[in-house]
Enzyme design. Structure first.
Site, PDB file in Angstrom:
ATOM      1  N   GLY A   1      -5.121  37.330 -40.248  1.00  0.00           N
ATOM      2  CA  GLY A   1      -5.793  38.301 -39.388  1.00  0.00           C
ATOM      3  C   GLY A   1      -6.554  39.389 -40.129  1.00  0.00           C
ATOM      4  O   GLY A   1      -6.784  40.466 -39.590  1.00  0.00           O
TER       5      GLY A   1
ATOM      6  N   HIS B   1     -16.899  31.201 -40.195  1.00  0.00           N
ATOM      7  CA  HIS B   1     -16.521  30.006 -40.963  1.00  0.00           C
ATOM      8  C   HIS B   1     -16.807  30.257 -42.448  1.00  0.00           C
ATOM      9  O   HIS B   1     -17.876  30.750 -42.793  1.00  0.00           O
ATOM     10  CB  HIS B   1     -17.312  28.804 -40.449  1.00  0.00           C
ATOM     11  CG  HIS B   1     -16.898  27.526 -41.097  1.00  0.00           C
ATOM     12  ND1 HIS B   1     -15.733  26.870 -40.746  1.00  0.00           N
ATOM     13  CD2 HIS B   1     -17.452  26.810 -42.101  1.00  0.00           C
ATOM     14  CE1 HIS B   1     -15.609  25.798 -41.511  1.00  0.00           C
ATOM     15  NE2 HIS B   1     -16.639  25.735 -42.332  1.00  0.00           N
TER      16      HIS B   1
HETATM   17  C1  GRF Z   1     -11.309  33.010 -42.837  1.00  0.00           C
HETATM   18  O1  GRF Z   1     -11.702  32.505 -44.076  1.00  0.00           O
HETATM   19  C2  GRF Z   1     -12.169  32.467 -41.736  1.00  0.00           C
HETATM   20  O2  GRF Z   1     -13.485  32.245 -42.125  1.00  0.00           O
HETATM   21  C3  GRF Z   1     -11.523  31.148 -41.432  1.00  0.00           C
HETATM   22  O3  GRF Z   1     -10.147  31.398 -41.552  1.00  0.00           O
HETATM   23  C4  GRF Z   1      -9.928  32.503 -42.441  1.00  0.00           C
HETATM   24  C5  GRF Z   1      -9.152  33.515 -41.657  1.00  0.00           C
HETATM   25  O4  GRF Z   1      -8.757  34.599 -42.439  1.00  0.00           O
HETATM   26  N1  GRF Z   1     -11.941  30.641 -40.156  1.00  0.00           N
HETATM   27  P1  GRF Z   1      -8.077  35.860 -41.767  1.00  0.00           P
HETATM   28  O5  GRF Z   1      -6.939  35.337 -40.900  1.00  0.00           O
HETATM   29  O6  GRF Z   1      -9.094  36.573 -40.963  1.00  0.00           O
HETATM   30  O7  GRF Z   1      -7.574  36.658 -42.909  1.00  0.00           O
END
Ligand code: GRF
Length: 192
Positions: free
Chosen positions: A20, A114
Site C-alpha cells: 500500500g 503498472h
Molecule cells: C506497484 O509496483 C504497482 O505498480 C503494482 O503493484 C505494486 C504495489 O505496490 N501494481 P504498493 O502496494 O503500492 O507498495
C-alpha cells in the site's frame, strides 16, 4: 476525463492487496491544497495487507472482501461504492482482476498503476522480465482499466533507466519511487 462540479472533490476509493505504498502516497497528496480528490475508502481482498495499517492510522473507511464468489462480491462492492458516492477508483497493487460488468459500471473511472512501460510487460514479474530482456529502460504507467488486463488507455508514463548492475529488486525500488509521483500527476491530468 472526470468533471469537477463546483468545489466538490472527487470521492475516491483505493483498492490494495499488499504494502500500500502507492495508497499511502496518494492519500498524503490528496490532503494537499488544490487536490481534486478526497480519499474516502480503502478496499482490500487481503485482510493482512500492510497498507491497511496505514488506512486505520489515517482513520479511513476500510472494506475487506474475500472475493470467493467474484460476481456476488462485486455486486456488494458496487452497492457500497454507490452508497458512499465514490466516483473514482484507484487500483494500487490490487491483485484481483475485476470483471467486465464491474468495469462497465465504472467506465472511465477506474485507474491502475503498472510497473512497466506498457504495452511492454503486462502482468506479473515485470522487473525480472525487463532485465532478462536486456531492456535499457523500464518505468511505470498509469492507465484506465479496461476489461483486457493492463491494456486500457494510457494516461501517463515515466521512464526509468536500467543500469547494468540493476537487479529486479533494485529496479523495483527505483520504479516504485517514480510510481509515487506519477499516480497523483495522472489523476490531476484526468480531472478538470
Ligand atoms: C506497484 O509496483 C504497482 O505498480 C503494482 O503493484 C505494486 C504495489 O505496490 N501494481 P504498493 O502496494 O503500492 O507498495
Amino acid at each position: 476525463m472526470i468533471k469537477l462540479i463546483g468545489l466538490n472533490k472527487i470521492k475516491t476509493a483505493i483498492f490494495i492487496s499488499g504494502n500500500g505504498s502507492n495508497f499511502k502516497r496518494l492519500y498524503k497528496l490528496s490532503l494537499s491544497k488544490g487536490s481534486p480528490i478526497t480519499v474516502c475508502l480503502v478496499v482490500s481482498d487481503n485482510k493482512n495487507a500492510k497498507g491497511l495499517i496505514y488506512a486505520k492510522k489515517f482513520k479511513l473507511k476500510i472494506k475487506i472482501y474475500q472475493f470467493e464468489n467474484k460476481q456476488i462480491t462485486e455486486n456488494k462492492l458496487l452497492n457500497y461504492l454507490k452508497k458512499n458516492n465514490i466516483k473514482l477508483i484507484c487500483l494500487a497493487g490490487f491483485m484481483k482482476i475485476l470483471r467486465k460488468n464491474f468495469i462497465k459500471k465504472f467506465n472511465g473511472k477506474i485507474l491502475n498503476i503498472h510497473p512497466s512501460l506498457l504495452p511492454k510487460f503486462k502482468g506479473l514479474n515485470t522487473h525480472e522480465r525487463a532485465i532478462q530482456n536486456k531492456e535499457k529502460f523500464s518505468g511505470c504507467t498509469v492507465h484506465y482499466v479496461s476489461s483486457k488486463l493492463d491494456s486500457g488507455k494510457i494516461i501517463l508514463q515515466k521512464k526509468v533507466k536500467i543500469n547494468k548492475k540493476d537487479t529486479s529488486k533494485s529496479l523495483a525500488k527505483k520504479v516504485l519511487k517514480q510510481e509515487h509521483i506519477l499516480y497523483f500527476k495522472a489523476i490531476k491530468k484526468i480531472i478538470f
